[in-house]
Design an enzyme around this catalytic site. Structure first.
Site, PDB file in Angstrom:
ATOM      1  N   ASP A 121      11.059   5.554  -4.080  1.00 59.51           N
ATOM      2  CA  ASP A 121      10.266   4.573  -3.334  1.00 59.51           C
ATOM      3  C   ASP A 121       8.833   5.085  -3.253  1.00 59.51           C
ATOM      4  O   ASP A 121       8.504   5.931  -2.425  1.00 59.51           O
ATOM      5  CB  ASP A 121      10.865   4.380  -1.938  1.00 59.51           C
ATOM      6  CG  ASP A 121      10.094   3.355  -1.109  1.00 59.51           C
ATOM      7  OD1 ASP A 121       9.025   2.902  -1.566  1.00 59.51           O
ATOM      8  OD2 ASP A 121      10.561   3.019  -0.012  1.00 59.51           O
ATOM      9  N   TYR A 146      11.830   5.455   5.377  1.00 62.14           N
ATOM     10  CA  TYR A 146      11.799   4.011   5.614  1.00 62.14           C
ATOM     11  C   TYR A 146      11.581   3.308   4.279  1.00 62.14           C
ATOM     12  O   TYR A 146      10.668   3.652   3.524  1.00 62.14           O
ATOM     13  CB  TYR A 146      10.663   3.664   6.581  1.00 62.14           C
ATOM     14  CG  TYR A 146      10.478   2.189   6.832  1.00 62.14           C
ATOM     15  CD1 TYR A 146      11.406   1.476   7.578  1.00 62.14           C
ATOM     16  CD2 TYR A 146       9.360   1.516   6.337  1.00 62.14           C
ATOM     17  CE1 TYR A 146      11.236   0.119   7.822  1.00 62.14           C
ATOM     18  CE2 TYR A 146       9.175   0.161   6.582  1.00 62.14           C
ATOM     19  CZ  TYR A 146      10.112  -0.533   7.324  1.00 62.14           C
ATOM     20  OH  TYR A 146       9.928  -1.877   7.565  1.00 62.14           O
ATOM     21  N   LYS A 176       1.364  -1.533  -1.652  1.00 63.77           N
ATOM     22  CA  LYS A 176       0.149  -1.048  -0.998  1.00 63.77           C
ATOM     23  C   LYS A 176      -1.051  -0.956  -1.943  1.00 63.77           C
ATOM     24  O   LYS A 176      -1.717  -1.956  -2.174  1.00 63.77           O
ATOM     25  CB  LYS A 176       0.434   0.264  -0.279  1.00 63.77           C
ATOM     26  CG  LYS A 176       1.470   0.125   0.852  1.00 63.77           C
ATOM     27  CD  LYS A 176       1.620   1.395   1.645  1.00 63.77           C
ATOM     28  CE  LYS A 176       2.707   1.277   2.705  1.00 63.77           C
ATOM     29  NZ  LYS A 176       2.349   0.413   3.831  1.00 63.77           N
TER      30      LYS A 176
END
Length: 426
Positions: free
Chosen positions: A238, A143, A266
């Site tokens: 990523d 994702y 994050k």
């Protein structure tokens, strides 16, 4: 007596689609009523009914130093007192950019944004602008945010709800994304043999965390790097989830693989909306205002978010920080595995840095197909039983979990004891 969580959820569903502002929060995959949290401190969170939980979601990764760390809170308060935002350059933007480039040698230049989706979306656009090509390669179950071209056989919430592709994504856009199997080096070689001169970029989670935790095979990582180099494609790692999570230099530092671009989020925001992308200078100089690839954001580099990120990134550089986190995660996964084995439950677990994966299967999965073959119903049962014991895990069988620096040996022991109790009554 009605739960305050239930009352809030009932009201939320009237005006918020599904009652939540991000799909996986809905508990639709595991069943039941989602928890509404009102407070967090250290390794713990409290819900609307004032029940305390040991937290292994950590706001889906960012809270690596625990909730409400005093140094992070102090930095945020000081920044907020000076102004909530300017939409103009600040010295703190430069400070965090310099720090990111210092910690991560793969970053020659970096740009700040506000979310992981923005980071990956722009990294793809930048790769296309740099190469003059249109096709991208991604891997099933990975994702990379919810931009159109990346919601093709995606992980995280899309996988949780059994809809790996999203409605509303034009077929013409989806056609530019080639989806391959994670950890399949041979499949990647075949794709490059067929489409090599069309491929702008390969984007991958170097450690998959959105179809549960899947570790990469060495030959898979090496094939990505060598094939991208050979064919002039951009390798995008990523690291929104793995950056500063699996180690100070992320997954690419851990495995020694050199990306062309990386995306971050994050942890680097310390719990506030902050993200970044960066990498090779020649690619990054294609961005406006230097180049023709456009990207902008009113809240990019927001001073309050940057303050939280700077405070967090300074804390994680403490000597022994990651060694202890790695040991805590390992202690937990080994304890849970032993408890399951003791009661004859098919179960396995693994960790890397402060990330961990739990699977109701006999062996550790290495691919999307193997993750999907695990016993999802057993996980759902385990999730609710652990919730009743005061342990908060991700409400999906397809999400990695996280420990933080605030988790004590006593917290881990209590978690293992809770699992032992659950398995004993299985």
């Amino acid at each position: 007596m009605t739960s305050h969580n239930q009352e809030l959820f009932d009201e939320s569903q009237k005006i918020i689609p599904g009652g939540v502002n991000s799909p996986v929060r809905a508990f639709k995959s595991v069943g039941g009523t989602p928890l509404f949290f009102k407070r967090g401190h250290g390794a713990y969170v409290w819900d609307a009914d004032d029940k305390r939980y040991i937290d292994y979601v950590n706001s889906w990764g960012p809270m690596i130093v625990g909730h409400c760390h005093p140094e992070v809170v102090k930095a945020v308060q000081a920044a907020a007192a000076e102004g909530l935002g300017f939409g103009a350059p600040t010295a703190s933007e430069l400070e965090i950019a310099e720090l990111l480039c210092k910690i991560l040698p793969s970053l020659e230049m970096v740009r700040l944004v506000s979310s992981g989706t923005e980071a990956t979306m722009t990294a793809i656009r930048l790769a296309r602008g740099f190469t003059g090509r249109s096709r991208i390669i991604k891997f099933e179950g990975c994702y990379h945010g919810h931009s159109d071209g990346l919601l093709v056989k995606a992980g995280s919430g899309a996988l949780t709800f059994g809809q790996p592709s999203s409605s509303g994504v034009p077929a013409e856009i989806a056609a530019l994304t080639t989806v391959l199997d994670y950890n399949d080096a041979a499949g990647l070689e075949k794709a490059f043999a067929e489409y090599g001169n069309e491929i702008a970029a390969v984007i991958v989670e170097p450690v998959a965390g959105n179809m549960n935790l899947i570790l990469p095979k060495r030959e898979f990582l090496d094939a990505m790097r060598s094939l991208c180099t050979k064919h002039g494609a951009v390798l995008i790692l990523d690291e929104v989830m793995t950056g500063f999570r699996v180690g100070l230099q992320g997954a690419h530092g851990h495995y020694g693989i050199q990306p062309d671009l990386i995306t971050l989020g994050k942890v680097m925001g310390g719990g506030l909306p902050a993200a970044a992308f960066g990498g090779r200078r020649d690619i990054m100089q294609c961005l406006a205002p230097l180049g023709a690839v456009y990207q902008a954001g009113t809240l990019s580099g927001n001073p309050v978010a940057v303050a939280a990120g700077l405070a967090t990134l300074k804390l994680v550089q403490a000597p022994g920080f990651y060694e202890r986190l790695t040991q805590v995660a390992k202690q937990m996964t080994e304890g849970l595995t032993a408890a399951a084995k003791k009661h004859g439950i098919p179960f396995s677990a693994q960790s890397i840095g402060s990330m961990f994966g739990l699977y109701f299967s006999e062996k550790l999965p290495t691919s999307y197909a193997e993750v999907m073959a695990s016993d999802k119903a057993a996980f759902n049962r385990f999730f609710h039983a652990m919730l009743a014991e005061g342990v908060y895990l991700a409400p999906s069988a397809f999400e990695a979990g996280f420990v933080s620096a605030a988790h004590s040996d006593a917290d881990i022991a209590a978690t293992i004891a809770a699992a032992d109790k659950v398995f004993a009554n299985w």
